[in-house]
Design a protein around this motif. Structure first.
Motif, PDB file in Angstrom:
ATOM      1  N   PHE A 103       0.803  -1.217   0.000  1.00  0.00           N
ATOM      2  CA  PHE A 103       0.000   0.000   0.000  1.00  0.00           C
ATOM      3  C   PHE A 103       0.842   1.275   0.000  1.00  0.00           C
ATOM      4  CE2 PHE A 103      -3.119  -3.073   1.766  1.00  0.00           C
ATOM      5  CZ  PHE A 103      -4.068  -2.953   0.758  1.00  0.00           C
ATOM      6  N   LYS A 104       2.176   1.131   0.044  1.00  0.00           N
ATOM      7  CA  LYS A 104       3.042   2.311  -0.059  1.00  0.00           C
ATOM      8  C   LYS A 104       3.116   2.813  -1.499  1.00  0.00           C
ATOM      9  CE  LYS A 104       6.574   0.295   1.956  1.00  0.00           C
ATOM     10  NZ  LYS A 104       6.024  -0.856   2.623  1.00  0.00           N
ATOM     11  N   LYS A 105       2.855   1.939  -2.452  1.00  0.00           N
ATOM     12  CA  LYS A 105       2.959   2.309  -3.865  1.00  0.00           C
ATOM     13  C   LYS A 105       1.979   3.439  -4.193  1.00  0.00           C
ATOM     14  CE  LYS A 105       4.648  -2.056  -5.649  1.00  0.00           C
ATOM     15  NZ  LYS A 105       4.419  -3.155  -6.577  1.00  0.00           N
ATOM     16  N   GLN A 106       2.343   4.226  -5.189  1.00  0.00           N
ATOM     17  CA  GLN A 106       1.510   5.336  -5.663  1.00  0.00           C
ATOM     18  C   GLN A 106       1.110   6.274  -4.527  1.00  0.00           C
ATOM     19  OE1 GLN A 106      -1.637   3.257  -7.741  1.00  0.00           O
ATOM     20  NE2 GLN A 106      -0.381   3.038  -9.574  1.00  0.00           N
ATOM     21  N   GLU A 107       2.090   6.601  -3.675  1.00  0.00           N
ATOM     22  CA  GLU A 107       1.895   7.511  -2.544  1.00  0.00           C
ATOM     23  C   GLU A 107       0.785   7.043  -1.600  1.00  0.00           C
ATOM     24  OE1 GLU A 107       1.585  11.556  -4.063  1.00  0.00           O
ATOM     25  OE2 GLU A 107       3.764  11.647  -4.129  1.00  0.00           O
ATOM     26  N   GLY A 108       0.683   5.745  -1.419  1.00  0.00           N
ATOM     27  CA  GLY A 108      -0.358   5.171  -0.577  1.00  0.00           C
ATOM     28  C   GLY A 108      -0.324   5.662   0.858  1.00  0.00           C
ATOM     29  N   TYR A 109       0.870   5.811   1.419  1.00  0.00           N
ATOM     30  CA  TYR A 109       0.966   6.280   2.805  1.00  0.00           C
ATOM     31  C   TYR A 109       0.445   7.710   2.908  1.00  0.00           C
ATOM     32  CZ  TYR A 109       2.834   7.387   7.399  1.00  0.00           C
ATOM     33  OH  TYR A 109       2.962   7.773   8.704  1.00  0.00           O
ATOM     34  N   LYS A 110       0.889   8.562   1.992  1.00  0.00           N
ATOM     35  CA  LYS A 110       0.431   9.959   1.975  1.00  0.00           C
ATOM     36  C   LYS A 110      -1.088  10.025   1.801  1.00  0.00           C
ATOM     37  CE  LYS A 110       1.242  14.229  -0.588  1.00  0.00           C
ATOM     38  NZ  LYS A 110       1.985  14.815  -1.727  1.00  0.00           N
ATOM     39  N   ARG A 111      -1.607   9.190   0.913  1.00  0.00           N
ATOM     40  CA  ARG A 111      -3.061   9.155   0.659  1.00  0.00           C
ATOM     41  C   ARG A 111      -3.815   8.684   1.908  1.00  0.00           C
ATOM     42  NH1 ARG A 111      -7.475  10.808  -1.320  1.00  0.00           N
ATOM     43  NH2 ARG A 111      -8.851   9.361  -2.364  1.00  0.00           N
ATOM     44  N   SER A 112      -3.249   7.721   2.632  1.00  0.00           N
ATOM     45  CA  SER A 112      -3.920   7.219   3.835  1.00  0.00           C
ATOM     46  C   SER A 112      -4.022   8.315   4.893  1.00  0.00           C
ATOM     47  CB  SER A 112      -3.191   5.996   4.398  1.00  0.00           C
ATOM     48  OG  SER A 112      -1.984   6.352   5.045  1.00  0.00           O
ATOM     49  N   ILE A 113      -2.990   9.151   4.992  1.00  0.00           N
ATOM     50  CA  ILE A 113      -3.030  10.263   5.948  1.00  0.00           C
ATOM     51  C   ILE A 113      -4.118  11.255   5.563  1.00  0.00           C
ATOM     52  CG2 ILE A 113      -1.725  12.252   6.809  1.00  0.00           C
ATOM     53  CD1 ILE A 113       0.780  10.470   6.609  1.00  0.00           C
ATOM     54  N   GLN A 114      -4.193  11.568   4.262  1.00  0.00           N
ATOM     55  CA  GLN A 114      -5.205  12.519   3.793  1.00  0.00           C
ATOM     56  C   GLN A 114      -6.620  11.978   4.010  1.00  0.00           C
ATOM     57  OE1 GLN A 114      -4.779  15.767   2.675  1.00  0.00           O
ATOM     58  NE2 GLN A 114      -6.977  15.696   3.052  1.00  0.00           N
ATOM     59  N   LEU A 115      -6.845  10.715   3.673  1.00  0.00           N
ATOM     60  CA  LEU A 115      -8.179  10.124   3.866  1.00  0.00           C
ATOM     61  C   LEU A 115      -8.556  10.092   5.344  1.00  0.00           C
ATOM     62  CD1 LEU A 115      -8.079   7.202   1.289  1.00  0.00           C
ATOM     63  CD2 LEU A 115      -9.578   9.210   1.217  1.00  0.00           C
ATOM     64  N   SER A 116      -7.585   9.790   6.192  1.00  0.00           N
ATOM     65  CA  SER A 116      -7.849   9.773   7.637  1.00  0.00           C
ATOM     66  C   SER A 116      -8.273  11.161   8.118  1.00  0.00           C
ATOM     67  CB  SER A 116      -6.615   9.322   8.406  1.00  0.00           C
ATOM     68  OG  SER A 116      -6.316   7.993   8.098  1.00  0.00           O
ATOM     69  N   ALA A 117      -7.608  12.192   7.619  1.00  0.00           N
ATOM     70  CA  ALA A 117      -7.971  13.566   7.988  1.00  0.00           C
ATOM     71  C   ALA A 117      -9.354  13.920   7.446  1.00  0.00           C
ATOM     72  CB  ALA A 117      -6.923  14.546   7.466  1.00  0.00           C
ATOM     73  N   ASP A 118      -9.603  13.572   6.185  1.00  0.00           N
ATOM     74  CA  ASP A 118     -10.891  13.880   5.550  1.00  0.00           C
ATOM     75  C   ASP A 118     -12.061  13.253   6.307  1.00  0.00           C
ATOM     76  OD1 ASP A 118      -9.475  15.207   3.588  1.00  0.00           O
ATOM     77  OD2 ASP A 118      -9.797  13.680   2.033  1.00  0.00           O
ATOM     78  N   TYR A 119     -11.872  12.038   6.802  1.00  0.00           N
ATOM     79  CA  TYR A 119     -12.957  11.305   7.467  1.00  0.00           C
ATOM     80  C   TYR A 119     -12.830  11.304   8.989  1.00  0.00           C
ATOM     81  CZ  TYR A 119     -14.341   9.759   2.860  1.00  0.00           C
ATOM     82  OH  TYR A 119     -14.768   9.728   1.550  1.00  0.00           O
ATOM     83  N   ASN A 120     -11.882  12.094   9.508  1.00  0.00           N
ATOM     84  CA  ASN A 120     -11.683  12.211  10.945  1.00  0.00           C
ATOM     85  C   ASN A 120     -11.476  10.833  11.602  1.00  0.00           C
ATOM     86  OD1 ASN A 120     -11.349  13.712  13.293  1.00  0.00           O
ATOM     87  ND2 ASN A 120     -13.504  13.544  13.842  1.00  0.00           N
TER      88      ASN A 120
END
Length: 84
Positions: free
Chosen positions: A43-60
C-alpha cells in the motif's frame, strides 16, 4: 471453526517502516499452511501512505501513533510527558 474467507491480507504494508516483500512472503507461507489464499499488497505504492493520511484527515479517522507493541507505546507515552 472455519470462517470460510475467500482471501486474507494485511494493512501493515502501508507503513514506510515495514518491508512489504517480507510481509507478502509470510502471507504466502500462511496461505499454504492454512489453505486460504493470500492477497499480496504494498500500500506504499503510488503515494499510498500519503493518501492514507489525507483520507484519515478527511474522514476524521483515528490513526494509531505507535506500532502496537508495548515498547513503542511506552516510548510514545514518554515523549508525550517530555521524558524522552
Amino acid at each position: 471453526a472455519g470462517h470460510h474467507f475467500d482471501f486474507f491480507t494485511t494493512t501493515l504494508s502501508i507503513s514506510p517502516l515495514k518491508n512489504a516483500q517480507k510481509i507478502n512472503e509470510i502471507g504466502e507461507a500462511l496461505a499454504e499452511e492454512y489453505g486460504v489464499p493470500h492477497l499480496p499488497s504494498d500500500f506504499k505504492k503510488q503515494e499510498g501512505y500519503k493518501r492514507s493520511i489525507q483520507l484519515s484527515a478527511d474522514y476524521n479517522l483515528y490513526r494509531q501513533d505507535f506500532c502496537g507493541c508495548v515498547f513503542s507505546k511506552k516510548e510514545r507515552e514518554a515523549k508525550a510527558h517530555g521524558e524522552a
